[in-house]
Enzyme design. Sequence first.
Site, PDB file in Angstrom:
ATOM      1  N   HIS A  68       0.850  -1.198   0.000  1.00 32.52           N
ATOM      2  CA  HIS A  68       0.000   0.000   0.000  1.00 32.52           C
ATOM      3  C   HIS A  68       0.884   1.246   0.000  1.00 32.52           C
ATOM      4  O   HIS A  68       1.656   1.460   0.927  1.00 32.52           O
ATOM      5  CB  HIS A  68      -0.920   0.013   1.232  1.00 32.52           C
ATOM      6  CG  HIS A  68      -2.099  -0.898   1.087  1.00 32.52           C
ATOM      7  ND1 HIS A  68      -3.335  -0.622   1.612  1.00 32.52           N
ATOM      8  CD2 HIS A  68      -2.236  -2.075   0.432  1.00 32.52           C
ATOM      9  CE1 HIS A  68      -4.172  -1.594   1.303  1.00 32.52           C
ATOM     10  NE2 HIS A  68      -3.528  -2.492   0.593  1.00 32.52           N
TER      11      HIS A  68
ATOM     12  N   TYR B  34      -9.482   5.655   6.950  1.00 26.22           N
ATOM     13  CA  TYR B  34      -9.658   6.046   8.351  1.00 26.22           C
ATOM     14  C   TYR B  34     -10.691   7.163   8.372  1.00 26.22           C
ATOM     15  O   TYR B  34     -10.454   8.227   7.765  1.00 26.22           O
ATOM     16  CB  TYR B  34      -8.345   6.559   8.945  1.00 26.22           C
ATOM     17  CG  TYR B  34      -7.313   5.484   9.217  1.00 26.22           C
ATOM     18  CD1 TYR B  34      -7.265   4.849  10.456  1.00 26.22           C
ATOM     19  CD2 TYR B  34      -6.375   5.116   8.254  1.00 26.22           C
ATOM     20  CE1 TYR B  34      -6.310   3.876  10.730  1.00 26.22           C
ATOM     21  CE2 TYR B  34      -5.416   4.138   8.516  1.00 26.22           C
ATOM     22  CZ  TYR B  34      -5.393   3.522   9.753  1.00 26.22           C
ATOM     23  OH  TYR B  34      -4.454   2.561  10.019  1.00 26.22           O
TER      24      TYR B  34
ATOM     25  N   PRO C 274      -5.121   0.878  18.490  1.00 24.74           N
ATOM     26  CA  PRO C 274      -4.776   0.338  17.169  1.00 24.74           C
ATOM     27  C   PRO C 274      -4.843   1.341  16.012  1.00 24.74           C
ATOM     28  O   PRO C 274      -4.461   1.008  14.894  1.00 24.74           O
ATOM     29  CB  PRO C 274      -5.811  -0.779  16.955  1.00 24.74           C
ATOM     30  CG  PRO C 274      -6.925  -0.485  17.891  1.00 24.74           C
ATOM     31  CD  PRO C 274      -6.347   0.265  19.038  1.00 24.74           C
TER      32      PRO C 274
ATOM     33  N   LYS D  19       0.302   0.310  15.069  1.00 25.97           N
ATOM     34  CA  LYS D  19       1.678   0.268  15.583  1.00 25.97           C
ATOM     35  C   LYS D  19       1.981  -0.902  16.535  1.00 25.97           C
ATOM     36  O   LYS D  19       3.145  -1.153  16.854  1.00 25.97           O
ATOM     37  CB  LYS D  19       2.008   1.576  16.322  1.00 25.97           C
ATOM     38  CG  LYS D  19       2.145   2.763  15.398  1.00 25.97           C
ATOM     39  CD  LYS D  19       3.475   2.739  14.662  1.00 25.97           C
ATOM     40  CE  LYS D  19       3.511   3.588  13.431  1.00 25.97           C
ATOM     41  NZ  LYS D  19       3.331   2.869  12.165  1.00 25.97           N
TER      42      LYS D  19
ATOM     43  N   TYR E 268       3.608   6.765  10.046  1.00 24.54           N
ATOM     44  CA  TYR E 268       2.778   5.605   9.689  1.00 24.54           C
ATOM     45  C   TYR E 268       3.629   4.487   9.076  1.00 24.54           C
ATOM     46  O   TYR E 268       3.449   3.319   9.413  1.00 24.54           O
ATOM     47  CB  TYR E 268       1.655   6.017   8.724  1.00 24.54           C
ATOM     48  CG  TYR E 268       0.561   4.975   8.647  1.00 24.54           C
ATOM     49  CD1 TYR E 268      -0.581   5.066   9.440  1.00 24.54           C
ATOM     50  CD2 TYR E 268       0.685   3.861   7.810  1.00 24.54           C
ATOM     51  CE1 TYR E 268      -1.565   4.085   9.396  1.00 24.54           C
ATOM     52  CE2 TYR E 268      -0.290   2.883   7.763  1.00 24.54           C
ATOM     53  CZ  TYR E 268      -1.410   3.004   8.559  1.00 24.54           C
ATOM     54  OH  TYR E 268      -2.382   2.021   8.515  1.00 24.54           O
TER      55      TYR E 268
HETATM   56  P1  RFL Z   1       0.608 -11.354  21.934  1.00 24.23           P
HETATM   57  O1  RFL Z   1       0.205 -11.451  20.501  1.00 24.23           O
HETATM   58  O2  RFL Z   1      -0.414 -10.976  22.931  1.00 24.23           O
HETATM   59  O3  RFL Z   1       1.254 -12.756  22.333  1.00 24.23           O
HETATM   60  C1  RFL Z   1       1.581 -13.078  23.662  1.00 24.23           C
HETATM   61  C2  RFL Z   1       1.506 -14.585  23.826  1.00 24.23           C
HETATM   62  O4  RFL Z   1       1.885 -14.923  25.167  1.00 24.23           O
HETATM   63  C3  RFL Z   1       0.980 -15.906  25.657  1.00 24.23           C
HETATM   64  N1  RFL Z   1       0.997 -15.848  27.130  1.00 24.23           N
HETATM   65  C4  RFL Z   1       1.657 -16.725  27.917  1.00 24.23           C
HETATM   66  N2  RFL Z   1       2.386 -17.796  27.627  1.00 24.23           N
HETATM   67  C5  RFL Z   1       2.924 -18.494  28.658  1.00 24.23           C
HETATM   68  N3  RFL Z   1       2.719 -18.154  29.961  1.00 24.23           N
HETATM   69  C6  RFL Z   1       1.995 -17.085  30.310  1.00 24.23           C
HETATM   70  N4  RFL Z   1       1.811 -16.761  31.568  1.00 24.23           N
HETATM   71  C7  RFL Z   1       1.413 -16.321  29.256  1.00 24.23           C
HETATM   72  N5  RFL Z   1       0.647 -15.210  29.223  1.00 24.23           N
HETATM   73  C8  RFL Z   1       0.399 -14.944  27.951  1.00 24.23           C
HETATM   74  C9  RFL Z   1      -0.341 -15.548  25.034  1.00 24.23           C
HETATM   75  O5  RFL Z   1      -1.241 -16.661  24.992  1.00 24.23           O
HETATM   76  C10 RFL Z   1       0.086 -15.106  23.624  1.00 24.23           C
HETATM   77  O6  RFL Z   1       0.092 -16.160  22.709  1.00 24.23           O
HETATM   78  O7  RFL Z   1       1.833 -10.330  22.120  1.00 24.23           O
HETATM   79  P2  RFL Z   1       3.081 -10.014  21.137  1.00 24.23           P
HETATM   80  O8  RFL Z   1       3.695 -11.288  20.612  1.00 24.23           O
HETATM   81  O9  RFL Z   1       3.903  -9.026  21.852  1.00 24.23           O
HETATM   82  O10 RFL Z   1       2.404  -9.333  19.846  1.00 24.23           O
HETATM   83  C11 RFL Z   1       1.766  -8.081  19.933  1.00 24.23           C
HETATM   84  C12 RFL Z   1       0.642  -7.977  18.888  1.00 24.23           C
HETATM   85  O11 RFL Z   1      -0.166  -9.124  18.974  1.00 24.23           O
HETATM   86  C13 RFL Z   1      -0.194  -6.702  19.073  1.00 24.23           C
HETATM   87  O12 RFL Z   1       0.626  -5.600  19.402  1.00 24.23           O
HETATM   88  C14 RFL Z   1      -0.981  -6.325  17.785  1.00 24.23           C
HETATM   89  O13 RFL Z   1      -1.910  -7.303  17.456  1.00 24.23           O
HETATM   90  C15 RFL Z   1      -1.706  -4.985  17.964  1.00 24.23           C
HETATM   91  N6  RFL Z   1      -2.548  -4.618  16.830  1.00 24.23           N
HETATM   92  C16 RFL Z   1      -2.005  -4.081  15.662  1.00 24.23           C
HETATM   93  N7  RFL Z   1      -0.663  -3.924  15.547  1.00 24.23           N
HETATM   94  C17 RFL Z   1      -0.110  -3.438  14.389  1.00 24.23           C
HETATM   95  O14 RFL Z   1       1.120  -3.301  14.299  1.00 24.23           O
HETATM   96  N8  RFL Z   1      -0.888  -3.126  13.277  1.00 24.23           N
HETATM   97  C18 RFL Z   1      -2.245  -3.262  13.306  1.00 24.23           C
HETATM   98  O15 RFL Z   1      -2.891  -3.028  12.284  1.00 24.23           O
HETATM   99  C19 RFL Z   1      -2.858  -3.722  14.541  1.00 24.23           C
HETATM  100  N9  RFL Z   1      -4.186  -3.875  14.639  1.00 24.23           N
HETATM  101  C20 RFL Z   1      -3.936  -4.793  16.911  1.00 24.23           C
HETATM  102  C21 RFL Z   1      -4.731  -4.404  15.780  1.00 24.23           C
HETATM  103  C22 RFL Z   1      -4.539  -5.358  18.031  1.00 24.23           C
HETATM  104  C23 RFL Z   1      -5.905  -5.526  18.088  1.00 24.23           C
HETATM  105  N10 RFL Z   1      -6.436  -6.135  19.284  1.00 24.23           N
HETATM  106  C24 RFL Z   1      -7.482  -7.064  19.298  1.00 24.23           C
HETATM  107  C25 RFL Z   1      -5.758  -5.937  20.533  1.00 24.23           C
HETATM  108  C26 RFL Z   1      -6.107  -4.562  15.812  1.00 24.23           C
HETATM  109  C27 RFL Z   1      -6.710  -5.097  16.975  1.00 24.23           C
HETATM  110  C28 RFL Z   1      -8.208  -5.203  16.955  1.00 24.23           C
HETATM  111  C1  PHB Z   2      -6.477  -4.120  10.524  1.00 23.59           C
HETATM  112  O1  PHB Z   2      -6.512  -4.361   9.302  1.00 23.59           O
HETATM  113  O2  PHB Z   2      -6.840  -4.960  11.355  1.00 23.59           O
HETATM  114  C2  PHB Z   2      -6.018  -2.784  10.952  1.00 23.59           C
HETATM  115  C3  PHB Z   2      -5.487  -1.899  10.029  1.00 23.59           C
HETATM  116  C4  PHB Z   2      -5.065  -0.647  10.456  1.00 23.59           C
HETATM  117  C5  PHB Z   2      -5.188  -0.281  11.779  1.00 23.59           C
HETATM  118  C6  PHB Z   2      -5.697  -1.179  12.706  1.00 23.59           C
HETATM  119  C7  PHB Z   2      -6.121  -2.435  12.296  1.00 23.59           C
HETATM  120  O3  PHB Z   2      -4.803   0.957  12.150  1.00 23.59           O
END
Ligand code: RFL
Ligand code: PHB
Length: 389
Positions: free
Chosen positions: A72, A200, A292, A296, A384
């Site tokens: 993108h 957005y 989100p 980031k 971004y």
């Molecule tokens: P995770 O993915 O939470 O993984 C942590 C893992 O640790 C396990 N765990 C344990 N294991 C052993 N013993 C314990 N006591 C434990 N406690 C926990 C868990 O089961 C899990 O498997 O953290 P990690 O690896 O640091 O990754 C971070 C990302 O997952 C997170 O920052 C992103 O998903 C955030 N996020 C986005 N980030 C972006 O860069 N771009 C995006 O577009 C974006 N969109 C989003 C998002 C997060 C969202 N939600 C639901 C929070 C959109 C959403 C809706």
């Molecule tokens: C997504 O596709 O899940 C998404 C994209 C951009 C954002 C957050 C989530 O800023």
Amino acid sequence: MKTQVAIIGAGPSGLLLSQLLHRRGIDSVVLERKTKDYVLGRIRAGVLERGLVALMEEAGCADRMHAEGHVHDGTMVSFGDTMFRVDFAGLTGTPVIVYGQTELTRDLYAAREKAGGKIEYQVEDVTIHGADTDAPAVSYTVDGAARRIECDFVAGCDGFHGVSRKTIPETVRREYEKVYPFGWLGVLSETPPVHHELIYANSPRGFALCSMRNENLSRYYIQCPLTDAPGDWSDDDFWAELKRRIPADMADKLVTGPSIEKSIAPLRSFVTEPMRWGRLFLCGDAAHIVPPTGAKGLNTAASDIHYLYNGLRAFYEDGSAQGIDSYSEKALKRIWKAERFSWWFSSLLHRYPEQTAFDLKMQIAELEFLRDNSAAQQAMAENYVGLPY
Ligand code: RFL
Ligand code: PHB
């Protein structure tokens, strides 16, 4: 059991670190509380910065991402029926890649499995011992049996609700937090995306985001009250509300269909300092959370892994502790900038319950400034696509 680096958490942070270390001949064991299917069932991030793409390449896990991910070159921002584009490629020379966290995680699991990497699933009672000594250890139970790993270092990659952060004594740990008074209701549907780039949207009814995973898989979000539950929203209600929040020409084009996933995520800004205590290092969501809006979260997790991986590499290959000694400081410098951007972009696009008429005028003035001012667009685009490591 003995290993060099014990990694807690098999989310993207833990898997990426484990795979990068493996490529340098550094041994690790990953402990995960859930099953692999559970981790892969979580629908999360979609946008990857260049730095994360480069790490996936270095990890030897980038083939599918390059084949199936979508480059993108910009994004759309709308308010009311006004829509404008921020040209990332033109302003920074750098695009982002749209490739789901689920797929990235799947690729990392495949690489770890192919290399015979050690991942223990469904572990309970994970406890870190002696993190402030030269001989740390991690104990846990699996199926009721007690186990222990002796290691050189512990990487706390266990997300916001993990045990690693809480292992750092409260006298040492300082936490900074902002909780937002709304959440995001997200829907995944097997429909073509409404537009080829993300939209957005700031609307009088609240924020909306049109995103995607591929040509026939769309991801949409709308701002909702924290008191709502996913079951309160039928698919029809969701689509009708989304259409009210995006420009009319986009609403007319929107293809709707049954949702295949629906969830609500609260929005939070959070940072813990320091990110290192003795031989324990916090990475990703274990140390910090962003709302989100700026995409980031996963990308800041990746920059932590970059600093830690290079620090550990220098330790094992060159006998230098400089990289691990400066880990917390370097990681936090970049984290705070991503926190600022995510907070700013969230503030620009959401409707807040306590917002005054003056606040609303400020939001619109800022959106118009971003639309009309190339320096403002440059700053937005640089943030971004990802600030340099
Ligand atoms: P995770 O993915 O939470 O993984 C942590 C893992 O640790 C396990 N765990 C344990 N294991 C052993 N013993 C314990 N006591 C434990 N406690 C926990 C868990 O089961 C899990 O498997 O953290 P990690 O690896 O640091 O990754 C971070 C990302 O997952 C997170 O920052 C992103 O998903 C955030 N996020 C986005 N980030 C972006 O860069 N771009 C995006 O577009 C974006 N969109 C989003 C998002 C997060 C969202 N939600 C639901 C929070 C959109 C959403 C809706
Ligand atoms: C997504 O596709 O899940 C998404 C994209 C951009 C954002 C957050 C989530 O800023």
